[in-house]
Motif scaffolding. Structure first.
Motif, PDB file in Angstrom:
ATOM      1  N   GLN A  73       4.775 -12.725  -2.443  1.00  0.00           N
ATOM      2  CA  GLN A  73       4.048 -13.820  -1.800  1.00  0.00           C
ATOM      3  C   GLN A  73       4.576 -14.059  -0.388  1.00  0.00           C
ATOM      4  OE1 GLN A  73       4.657 -16.666  -5.125  1.00  0.00           O
ATOM      5  NE2 GLN A  73       2.582 -17.333  -4.602  1.00  0.00           N
ATOM      6  N   THR A 132      -2.880 -16.660   0.611  1.00  0.00           N
ATOM      7  CA  THR A 132      -1.532 -16.873   0.096  1.00  0.00           C
ATOM      8  C   THR A 132      -0.993 -18.231   0.525  1.00  0.00           C
ATOM      9  OG1 THR A 132      -1.083 -14.507   0.181  1.00  0.00           O
ATOM     10  CG2 THR A 132       0.831 -15.963   0.078  1.00  0.00           C
ATOM     11  N   ARG A 144       3.320 -11.529   2.045  1.00  0.00           N
ATOM     12  CA  ARG A 144       1.926 -11.729   2.460  1.00  0.00           C
ATOM     13  C   ARG A 144       1.789 -12.779   3.554  1.00  0.00           C
ATOM     14  NH1 ARG A 144       0.839 -10.825  -3.258  1.00  0.00           N
ATOM     15  NH2 ARG A 144       0.729 -13.061  -3.598  1.00  0.00           N
TER      16      ARG A 144
END
Length: 170
Positions: free
Chosen positions: A153, A60, A156
Protein backbone atom coordinates in the motif's frame (compact mmCIF):
# COMPACT_ATOMS: atom_id res chain seq x y z
CA UNK A 1 -7.60 57.87 26.25
CA UNK A 2 -9.99 55.42 27.87
CA UNK A 3 -12.15 55.36 24.72
CA UNK A 4 -9.07 54.70 22.57
CA UNK A 5 -8.11 51.75 24.79
CA UNK A 6 -11.66 50.40 24.66
CA UNK A 7 -11.70 50.53 20.86
CA UNK A 8 -8.24 48.93 20.63
CA UNK A 9 -9.27 46.20 23.09
CA UNK A 10 -12.48 45.54 21.14
CA UNK A 11 -10.55 45.25 17.90
CA UNK A 12 -8.16 42.76 19.51
CA UNK A 13 -11.10 40.63 20.66
CA UNK A 14 -12.65 40.71 17.17
CA UNK A 15 -9.35 39.65 15.55
CA UNK A 16 -8.83 36.90 18.13
CA UNK A 17 -12.37 35.60 17.63
CA UNK A 18 -11.86 35.61 13.87
CA UNK A 19 -8.77 33.42 14.24
CA UNK A 20 -6.30 36.05 13.03
CA UNK A 21 -2.72 35.56 14.12
CA UNK A 22 0.36 37.66 13.88
CA UNK A 23 3.32 35.84 12.36
CA UNK A 24 6.41 35.63 14.51
CA UNK A 25 9.67 35.69 12.60
CA UNK A 26 10.20 34.66 8.97
CA UNK A 27 7.83 32.24 7.27
CA UNK A 28 10.37 29.43 7.45
CA UNK A 29 10.89 29.87 11.18
CA UNK A 30 9.98 27.01 13.47
CA UNK A 31 9.83 29.25 16.53
CA UNK A 32 6.05 29.65 16.54
CA UNK A 33 3.21 27.18 16.14
CA UNK A 34 0.30 28.18 13.96
CA UNK A 35 -2.81 28.83 16.01
CA UNK A 36 -5.00 27.75 13.11
CA UNK A 37 -6.05 24.11 12.84
CA UNK A 38 -7.46 22.53 9.69
CA UNK A 39 -11.17 21.81 9.28
CA UNK A 40 -12.17 19.20 11.83
CA UNK A 41 -9.71 20.45 14.45
CA UNK A 42 -11.65 22.75 16.74
CA UNK A 43 -8.86 24.87 18.18
CA UNK A 44 -5.28 25.00 19.28
CA UNK A 45 -6.48 23.87 22.71
CA UNK A 46 -8.01 20.69 21.23
CA UNK A 47 -6.02 17.52 21.64
CA UNK A 48 -4.43 16.16 18.49
CA UNK A 49 -4.58 12.58 19.83
CA UNK A 50 -7.05 10.39 17.99
CA UNK A 51 -7.08 12.55 14.86
CA UNK A 52 -7.00 10.45 11.69
CA UNK A 53 -5.02 11.73 8.73
CA UNK A 54 -5.61 10.02 5.39
CA UNK A 55 -2.87 9.83 2.75
CA UNK A 56 -4.48 9.15 -0.64
CA UNK A 57 -3.14 8.51 -4.13
CA UNK A 58 -5.50 7.16 -6.77
CA UNK A 59 -7.37 4.20 -5.27
CA UNK A 60 -4.91 3.77 -2.40
CA UNK A 61 -5.44 5.25 1.05
CA UNK A 62 -3.36 4.88 4.20
CA UNK A 63 -4.85 6.19 7.45
CA UNK A 64 -2.63 7.42 10.26
CA UNK A 65 -3.98 7.81 13.80
CA UNK A 66 -2.19 10.63 15.61
CA UNK A 67 -1.07 9.32 18.99
CA UNK A 68 0.87 12.25 20.40
CA UNK A 69 -0.32 15.68 21.40
CA UNK A 70 2.79 17.82 21.20
CA UNK A 71 3.92 20.93 19.30
CA UNK A 72 5.13 18.86 16.33
CA UNK A 73 1.87 16.97 15.78
CA UNK A 74 -0.20 20.13 16.21
CA UNK A 75 2.03 21.99 13.73
CA UNK A 76 1.77 19.09 11.25
CA UNK A 77 -2.03 19.10 11.51
CA UNK A 78 -2.09 22.87 11.00
CA UNK A 79 -0.53 22.36 7.54
CA UNK A 80 -3.26 20.05 6.27
CA UNK A 81 -4.57 19.51 3.67
CA UNK A 82 -1.34 19.04 1.70
CA UNK A 83 -0.30 17.54 -1.61
CA UNK A 84 2.93 15.60 -1.22
CA UNK A 85 5.12 13.15 -3.08
CA UNK A 86 6.27 9.92 -1.45
CA UNK A 87 9.49 8.04 -2.20
CA UNK A 88 11.37 5.00 -0.98
CA UNK A 89 14.24 5.56 1.46
CA UNK A 90 16.90 3.02 2.44
CA UNK A 91 14.63 -0.03 2.33
CA UNK A 92 13.17 1.02 5.68
CA UNK A 93 10.62 3.74 5.12
CA UNK A 94 8.64 5.78 2.65
CA UNK A 95 9.36 9.48 3.09
CA UNK A 96 7.85 12.77 2.05
CA UNK A 97 9.37 16.23 2.27
CA UNK A 98 7.13 18.80 3.95
CA UNK A 99 6.86 22.37 2.59
CA UNK A 100 8.52 23.71 5.76
CA UNK A 101 10.10 22.41 8.94
CA UNK A 102 7.82 21.76 11.90
CA UNK A 103 8.04 23.07 15.45
CA UNK A 104 10.00 20.58 17.54
CA UNK A 105 10.58 22.33 20.89
CA UNK A 106 9.02 20.34 23.76
CA UNK A 107 8.37 17.32 21.50
CA UNK A 108 10.00 14.10 22.69
CA UNK A 109 12.16 11.89 20.54
CA UNK A 110 11.21 8.29 19.91
CA UNK A 111 12.33 4.73 19.32
CA UNK A 112 10.40 4.05 16.11
CA UNK A 113 8.61 0.80 15.36
CA UNK A 114 7.20 -0.67 12.17
CA UNK A 115 3.90 1.07 11.44
CA UNK A 116 4.98 4.46 12.83
CA UNK A 117 4.65 7.79 11.07
CA UNK A 118 7.51 9.96 12.26
CA UNK A 119 8.89 13.42 11.66
CA UNK A 120 12.66 13.56 11.14
CA UNK A 121 13.64 17.02 12.33
CA UNK A 122 17.03 17.51 10.61
CA UNK A 123 15.60 16.90 7.13
CA UNK A 124 12.08 18.24 7.69
CA UNK A 125 10.38 15.12 6.35
CA UNK A 126 7.82 12.61 7.51
CA UNK A 127 8.45 8.89 7.22
CA UNK A 128 6.28 5.78 7.19
CA UNK A 129 8.53 3.19 8.87
CA UNK A 130 8.10 -0.43 7.77
CA UNK A 131 11.51 -1.92 8.72
CA UNK A 132 12.96 -0.48 11.94
CA UNK A 133 15.30 -3.37 12.65
CA UNK A 134 18.44 -1.86 14.17
CA UNK A 135 17.01 1.65 14.49
CA UNK A 136 17.06 2.99 18.02
CA UNK A 137 15.96 6.01 19.98
CA UNK A 138 16.70 9.48 18.60
CA UNK A 139 15.78 12.93 19.89
CA UNK A 140 15.48 13.94 16.21
CA UNK A 141 12.82 11.32 15.35
CA UNK A 142 9.46 12.51 16.63
CA UNK A 143 6.55 10.06 16.73
CA UNK A 144 3.41 11.44 15.07
CA UNK A 145 1.17 8.38 14.92
CA UNK A 146 0.65 4.87 13.61
CA UNK A 147 -0.72 3.43 10.41
CA UNK A 148 -2.19 0.04 9.62
CA UNK A 149 -1.10 -0.63 6.08
CA UNK A 150 1.18 -2.91 4.10
CA UNK A 151 4.43 -2.11 2.33
CA UNK A 152 2.53 -2.69 -0.93
CA UNK A 153 0.00 0.00 0.00
CA UNK A 154 2.80 2.40 0.88
CA UNK A 155 4.50 1.62 -2.45
CA UNK A 156 1.33 2.58 -4.31
CA UNK A 157 1.64 6.07 -2.79
CA UNK A 158 4.92 6.56 -4.68
CA UNK A 159 5.24 8.27 -8.03
CA UNK A 160 2.26 10.62 -7.99
CA UNK A 161 0.51 13.27 -5.98
CA UNK A 162 -0.51 12.19 -2.49
CA UNK A 163 -3.18 14.12 -0.63
CA UNK A 164 -2.86 14.28 3.16
CA UNK A 165 -5.97 15.47 4.97
CA UNK A 166 -7.76 15.17 8.29
CA UNK A 167 -10.70 12.77 8.00
CA UNK A 168 -11.61 12.37 11.68
CA UNK A 169 -10.94 13.90 15.05
CA UNK A 170 -11.75 12.27 18.40
Amino acid sequence: MRRKLLITGSAAIVFAAAGCTTPVGPASSTSAISATFPPGIASASSSAEGTVVRFTSGETAVDVTIESDNPTTRDFLSMLPLTLSVEEFAGREKISQLPRKLETDRSPGSDPEDGDLIYYAPWGNIGFYYDTDGIGYSDQTIHLGTYDGSVEQLSRLEGGDVTAEVVHQQ
